[in-house]
Each structure stands twice: as C-alpha cells, then as structure tokens.
Design a protein around this motif. Structure first.
Motif, PDB file in Angstrom:
ATOM      1  N   PHE A 163       4.837   1.718  -4.686  1.00 16.94           N
ATOM      2  CA  PHE A 163       3.955   2.799  -4.263  1.00 16.94           C
ATOM      3  C   PHE A 163       4.736   4.093  -4.029  1.00 16.94           C
ATOM      4  CE2 PHE A 163       0.593  -0.337  -3.031  1.00 16.94           C
ATOM      5  CZ  PHE A 163      -0.477   0.323  -3.610  1.00 16.94           C
ATOM      6  N   ASN A 164       5.812   4.001  -3.246  1.00 10.97           N
ATOM      7  CA  ASN A 164       6.553   5.205  -2.869  1.00 10.97           C
ATOM      8  C   ASN A 164       7.224   5.888  -4.052  1.00 10.97           C
ATOM      9  OD1 ASN A 164       6.063   5.366  -0.050  1.00 10.97           O
ATOM     10  ND2 ASN A 164       7.576   3.767   0.339  1.00 10.97           N
ATOM     11  N   GLN A 165       7.604   5.122  -5.062  1.00  8.85           N
ATOM     12  CA  GLN A 165       8.386   5.681  -6.162  1.00  8.85           C
ATOM     13  C   GLN A 165       7.593   5.802  -7.469  1.00  8.85           C
ATOM     14  OE1 GLN A 165      12.276   3.901  -6.596  1.00  8.85           O
ATOM     15  NE2 GLN A 165      12.736   4.097  -4.425  1.00  8.85           N
ATOM     16  N   GLY A 166       6.298   5.965  -7.366  1.00  5.65           N
ATOM     17  CA  GLY A 166       5.535   6.185  -8.594  1.00  5.65           C
ATOM     18  C   GLY A 166       4.037   6.023  -8.461  1.00  5.65           C
ATOM     19  N   GLU A 167       3.614   4.955  -7.826  1.00  2.00           N
ATOM     20  CA  GLU A 167       2.184   4.655  -7.798  1.00  2.00           C
ATOM     21  C   GLU A 167       1.390   5.687  -6.992  1.00  2.00           C
ATOM     22  OE1 GLU A 167      -0.577   0.623  -7.417  1.00  2.00           O
ATOM     23  OE2 GLU A 167       1.577   0.535  -6.995  1.00  2.00           O
ATOM     24  N   LEU A 168       1.959   6.176  -5.890  1.00  2.00           N
ATOM     25  CA  LEU A 168       1.250   7.181  -5.091  1.00  2.00           C
ATOM     26  C   LEU A 168       1.006   8.465  -5.879  1.00  2.00           C
ATOM     27  CD1 LEU A 168       2.965   6.810  -1.596  1.00  2.00           C
ATOM     28  CD2 LEU A 168       0.661   6.098  -2.247  1.00  2.00           C
ATOM     29  N   ASP A 169       1.954   8.823  -6.732  1.00  2.00           N
ATOM     30  CA  ASP A 169       1.773  10.016  -7.572  1.00  2.00           C
ATOM     31  C   ASP A 169       0.611   9.836  -8.545  1.00  2.00           C
ATOM     32  OD1 ASP A 169       3.906  11.327  -6.380  1.00  2.00           O
ATOM     33  OD2 ASP A 169       5.359  10.570  -7.827  1.00  2.00           O
ATOM     34  N   ILE A 170       0.463   8.631  -9.057  1.00  2.00           N
ATOM     35  CA  ILE A 170      -0.637   8.356  -9.985  1.00  2.00           C
ATOM     36  C   ILE A 170      -1.965   8.369  -9.228  1.00  2.00           C
ATOM     37  CG2 ILE A 170      -1.493   6.799 -11.774  1.00  2.00           C
ATOM     38  CD1 ILE A 170       1.311   5.586 -11.907  1.00  2.00           C
ATOM     39  N   PHE A 171      -1.964   7.851  -8.005  1.00  2.00           N
ATOM     40  CA  PHE A 171      -3.165   7.914  -7.174  1.00  2.00           C
ATOM     41  C   PHE A 171      -3.624   9.360  -7.035  1.00  2.00           C
ATOM     42  CE2 PHE A 171      -4.016   4.004  -4.411  1.00  2.00           C
ATOM     43  CZ  PHE A 171      -3.607   3.124  -5.397  1.00  2.00           C
ATOM     44  N   LYS A 172      -2.687  10.228  -6.699  1.00  5.96           N
ATOM     45  CA  LYS A 172      -3.022  11.639  -6.490  1.00  5.96           C
ATOM     46  C   LYS A 172      -3.542  12.280  -7.772  1.00  5.96           C
ATOM     47  CE  LYS A 172      -1.074  15.916  -4.618  1.00  5.96           C
ATOM     48  NZ  LYS A 172       0.141  16.550  -4.022  1.00  5.96           N
ATOM     49  N   GLU A 173      -2.909  11.965  -8.879  1.00  2.00           N
ATOM     50  CA  GLU A 173      -3.282  12.563 -10.164  1.00  2.00           C
ATOM     51  C   GLU A 173      -4.654  12.112 -10.632  1.00  2.00           C
ATOM     52  OE1 GLU A 173      -1.535  12.701 -14.762  1.00  2.00           O
ATOM     53  OE2 GLU A 173      -0.206  12.223 -13.097  1.00  2.00           O
ATOM     54  N   THR A 174      -5.051  10.888 -10.301  1.00  2.46           N
ATOM     55  CA  THR A 174      -6.302  10.332 -10.802  1.00  2.46           C
ATOM     56  C   THR A 174      -7.450  10.421  -9.789  1.00  2.46           C
ATOM     57  OG1 THR A 174      -5.610   8.109 -10.129  1.00  2.46           O
ATOM     58  CG2 THR A 174      -5.143   8.775 -12.399  1.00  2.46           C
ATOM     59  N   GLY A 175      -7.231  11.091  -8.648  1.00  2.00           N
ATOM     60  CA  GLY A 175      -8.319  11.281  -7.700  1.00  2.00           C
ATOM     61  C   GLY A 175      -8.599  10.102  -6.799  1.00  2.00           C
ATOM     62  N   LEU A 176      -7.596   9.241  -6.596  1.00  2.00           N
ATOM     63  CA  LEU A 176      -7.718   8.184  -5.590  1.00  2.00           C
ATOM     64  C   LEU A 176      -7.197   8.794  -4.285  1.00  2.00           C
ATOM     65  CD1 LEU A 176      -6.528   5.028  -7.575  1.00  2.00           C
ATOM     66  CD2 LEU A 176      -8.850   5.896  -7.233  1.00  2.00           C
ATOM     67  N   HIS A 177      -8.110   9.342  -3.502  1.00  2.00           N
ATOM     68  CA  HIS A 177      -7.772  10.201  -2.377  1.00  2.00           C
ATOM     69  C   HIS A 177      -7.261   9.383  -1.190  1.00  2.00           C
ATOM     70  CE1 HIS A 177      -9.874  13.040  -4.860  1.00  2.00           C
ATOM     71  NE2 HIS A 177     -11.035  12.425  -4.685  1.00  2.00           N
ATOM     72  N   SER A 178      -5.980   9.462  -0.946  1.00  2.00           N
ATOM     73  CA  SER A 178      -5.342   8.659   0.093  1.00  2.00           C
ATOM     74  C   SER A 178      -5.666   9.186   1.486  1.00  2.00           C
ATOM     75  CB  SER A 178      -3.824   8.656  -0.105  1.00  2.00           C
ATOM     76  OG  SER A 178      -3.474   8.165  -1.377  1.00  2.00           O
ATOM     77  N   VAL A 179      -5.997   8.280   2.396  1.00  3.68           N
ATOM     78  CA  VAL A 179      -6.162   8.607   3.810  1.00  3.68           C
ATOM     79  C   VAL A 179      -4.924   8.151   4.580  1.00  3.68           C
ATOM     80  CG1 VAL A 179      -7.560   8.262   5.880  1.00  3.68           C
ATOM     81  CG2 VAL A 179      -8.672   8.451   3.644  1.00  3.68           C
ATOM     82  N   PHE A 180      -4.523   6.906   4.375  1.00  5.38           N
ATOM     83  CA  PHE A 180      -3.263   6.434   4.936  1.00  5.38           C
ATOM     84  C   PHE A 180      -2.758   5.240   4.135  1.00  5.38           C
ATOM     85  CE2 PHE A 180      -5.760   3.110   6.949  1.00  5.38           C
ATOM     86  CZ  PHE A 180      -4.865   2.056   7.129  1.00  5.38           C
ATOM     87  N   PHE A 181      -1.450   5.046   4.186  1.00  7.91           N
ATOM     88  CA  PHE A 181      -0.784   3.861   3.651  1.00  7.91           C
ATOM     89  C   PHE A 181       0.140   3.340   4.740  1.00  7.91           C
ATOM     90  CE2 PHE A 181      -2.325   5.256  -0.346  1.00  7.91           C
ATOM     91  CZ  PHE A 181      -2.212   4.207  -1.251  1.00  7.91           C
ATOM     92  N   GLY A 182       0.041   2.057   5.071  1.00 12.99           N
ATOM     93  CA  GLY A 182       0.850   1.535   6.155  1.00 12.99           C
ATOM     94  C   GLY A 182       1.459   0.180   5.879  1.00 12.99           C
ATOM     95  N   GLU A 183       2.693   0.001   6.341  1.00 13.86           N
ATOM     96  CA  GLU A 183       3.361  -1.298   6.329  1.00 13.86           C
ATOM     97  C   GLU A 183       3.041  -1.990   7.646  1.00 13.86           C
ATOM     98  OE1 GLU A 183       7.564  -1.082   5.439  1.00 13.86           O
ATOM     99  OE2 GLU A 183       7.316   0.908   4.550  1.00 13.86           O
ATOM    100  N   LYS A 184       2.419  -3.162   7.580  1.00 18.61           N
ATOM    101  CA  LYS A 184       2.032  -3.834   8.818  1.00 18.61           C
ATOM    102  C   LYS A 184       3.269  -4.359   9.529  1.00 18.61           C
ATOM    103  CE  LYS A 184      -1.880  -5.936   9.185  1.00 18.61           C
ATOM    104  NZ  LYS A 184      -3.011  -6.894   9.138  1.00 18.61           N
ATOM    105  N   ILE A 185       3.367  -4.038  10.829  1.00 18.52           N
ATOM    106  CA  ILE A 185       4.489  -4.527  11.634  1.00 18.52           C
ATOM    107  C   ILE A 185       4.026  -5.488  12.718  1.00 18.52           C
ATOM    108  CG2 ILE A 185       5.936  -2.510  11.185  1.00 18.52           C
ATOM    109  CD1 ILE A 185       5.125  -1.416  13.922  1.00 18.52           C
ATOM    110  N   ALA A 186       2.726  -5.570  12.950  1.00 16.58           N
ATOM    111  CA  ALA A 186       2.180  -6.524  13.909  1.00 16.58           C
ATOM    112  C   ALA A 186       0.722  -6.777  13.571  1.00 16.58           C
ATOM    113  CB  ALA A 186       2.303  -5.998  15.333  1.00 16.58           C
ATOM    114  N   GLY A 187       0.341  -8.055  13.547  1.00 16.07           N
ATOM    115  CA  GLY A 187      -1.029  -8.410  13.213  1.00 16.07           C
ATOM    116  C   GLY A 187      -1.067  -9.560  12.224  1.00 16.07           C
ATOM    117  N   PRO A 188      -2.259  -9.963  11.808  1.00 16.33           N
ATOM    118  CA  PRO A 188      -2.399 -11.094  10.886  1.00 16.33           C
ATOM    119  C   PRO A 188      -2.017 -10.736   9.455  1.00 16.33           C
ATOM    120  CG  PRO A 188      -4.536 -10.119  11.318  1.00 16.33           C
ATOM    121  CD  PRO A 188      -3.558  -9.412  12.215  1.00 16.33           C
ATOM    122  N   GLN A 189      -1.877 -11.754   8.627  1.00 20.19           N
ATOM    123  CA  GLN A 189      -1.673 -11.655   7.174  1.00 20.19           C
ATOM    124  C   GLN A 189      -0.295 -11.148   6.762  1.00 20.19           C
ATOM    125  OE1 GLN A 189      -5.604  -9.330   6.758  1.00 20.19           O
ATOM    126  NE2 GLN A 189      -5.494 -10.458   4.820  1.00 20.19           N
TER     127      GLN A 189
END
Length: 247
Positions: A163-189
């Motif tokens: 994501f950080n090194q390519g996929e996020l740029d494609i999201f932005k270019e194609t109109g997948l409007h990001s609100v947040f991206f997070g690495e889970k540090i506590a919780g299920p799954q």
C-alpha cells in the motif's frame, strides 16, 4: 554557522511534524435488540464528541451499517494525534465537568433499558503513506470499511508495504477516496489492517473500483513475487454517516 544550525533544526522539526502518524480508535457498539438506541446517540452527539472536540480531537466519525441486520451496530472512529494524546485525553474526561453534566442522563439509563450489549474497541496506527485522517468530500454517503487479514506477521507487513509504496497512489488516481488506513495494534483478527473509503454514492464506488482493477500499474504490482499471499481474508462493510458524524 549559527544560521546553518538554525536551518537544520527547522528541517528536523518539519520532518518530525510531517512524520507524525495518527492513532485511531474504532469502536463498534452492538445494539440491544428491541431497545431504543436514542440514549447512546444522545451521549455520543451531546457528551462524548463535544468533550473530545474540546480536548483537540477533530473529525470524529459515526456510522451505521447500510444493511438492516439485527442486532444493529454503530461504528465510531476517533483520530488521536498519538498514543500519548489518546491516554491524556481519555484520562482527562473524568475531570471534565461539562462532560459529566452532559453524560448524566446517559449514566442514569437502567440496566434493562441499556441501548447496547457491549462495544468492541480496536486501535490502529496510521500508515506512513496516509499519516492523518482525510476528511471526505461533502455529500459522501457511502463509506466502505475493509479489513485485510494476513496469515502471518510477515504477510501483513508486506501488504502494508504494498500500500505505502504504490497501491495508495493508484487509489488516489482512480478515485478510491481514502479516509484512513491503519495497522491494527490492539483488537481482534490480528495481524490485520483496516481502511475506509468514502464515496458520494454506490455508482461512484463501483465505477472507481473498476478503474482500479483495470489500472495497468495495479496489474503489475499485484503480480510481484514479494507481494504474493499477503492477504488471507477480506472483510467488507458498507456504512452510512449518522447525522452527528464529523466525517
């Protein structure tokens, strides 16, 4: 010499600020079937959210699922500037007299009228590629919440890198409007990552996902060996903002 040193210090400060990553708290309230949820909504809208705003927390999200499944769920997304801010702000609520007064009615709800069974909390650190929450465009009514599980810590780490090194740029270019991206540090799954996208409607969502899938750069990086087998399960939920959501 002093001038150069001063410039260097300013550069370090600038880098530190730009590198600061949000901490996200995601609460999922499971509503009690057959019991009105008005008490919980009033507490969030008139007590908790204003108290967090006074403490400097902005852009708090409040959502419900598009589906009519029962029991219903309420999703609350709270962005903090850091773990230290999370600890300080939450410990400070106990001494906020305005919060106590606004919470009084909620705290007096009897056990048999409780609006929810339990709520589940997860904590995330923001991706370096999107270090702070992104407020969606006005009129966004479809929010897509996705969780990607990795079968191992290494698989999860490689997906975050993708994501950080390519996929996020494609999201932005194609109109997948990001609100947040997070690495889970506590919780299920765990290990897993979660992200949210915002769209004006489902038609925009479907059209822009197609642009993403058809994008030549996505087709290229998705076939790279280093990103093979990074996701073992994907969970998707469609949300709509509640009237008091700040996103």
């Amino acid at each position: 010499m002093k001038k150069n040193l001063f410039a260097f210090i300013l550069l370090l400060i600038s880098f530190s600020v730009s590198a600061q990553k949000d901490l996200y708290e995601m609460r999922v309230y499971e509503l009690k079937f057959g019991t009105p949820a008005a008490g919980l909504h009033n507490y969030l809208e008139k007590a908790l959210f204003p108290a967090l705003n006074r403490a400097g927390v902005k852009n708090i999200g409040a959502f419900e699922e598009w589906s009519q499944n029962q029991p219903g769920k309420i999703y609350v997304l709270i962005p903090y500037g850091s773990m230290a801010a999370y600890e300080k702000i939450n410990s400070g609520l106990s001494s906020d007299k305005t919060f106590a007064e606004a919470s009084a009615e909620y705290n007096q709800i009897p056990q048999d009228k409780a609006p929810f069974v339990r709520y589940e909390t997860s904590l995330f650190t923001a991706f370096s590629g999107i270090p702070q929450i992104q407020k969606p465009a006005a009129g966004s009514m479809v929010f897509e919440l996705r969780t990607y599980e990795g079968y191992s810590e290494d698989a999860f780490t490689r997906k975050v890198k993708m994501f950080n090194q390519g996929e996020l740029d494609i999201f932005k270019e194609t109109g997948l409007h990001s609100v947040f991206f997070g690495e889970k540090i506590a919780g299920p799954q765990m290990p897993c990552l979660t992200y949210m996208l915002g769209f004006k409607d489902m038609e925009e969502r479907d059209a822009n996902w197609k642009k993403f899938v058809d994008h030549p750069e996505w087709k290229r990086i998705s076939k790279l060996p280093e990103y093979a087998n990074t996701v073992s399960n994907i969970y998707r939920t469609f949300l709509k903002p509640l009237t008091y959501s700040q996103l």
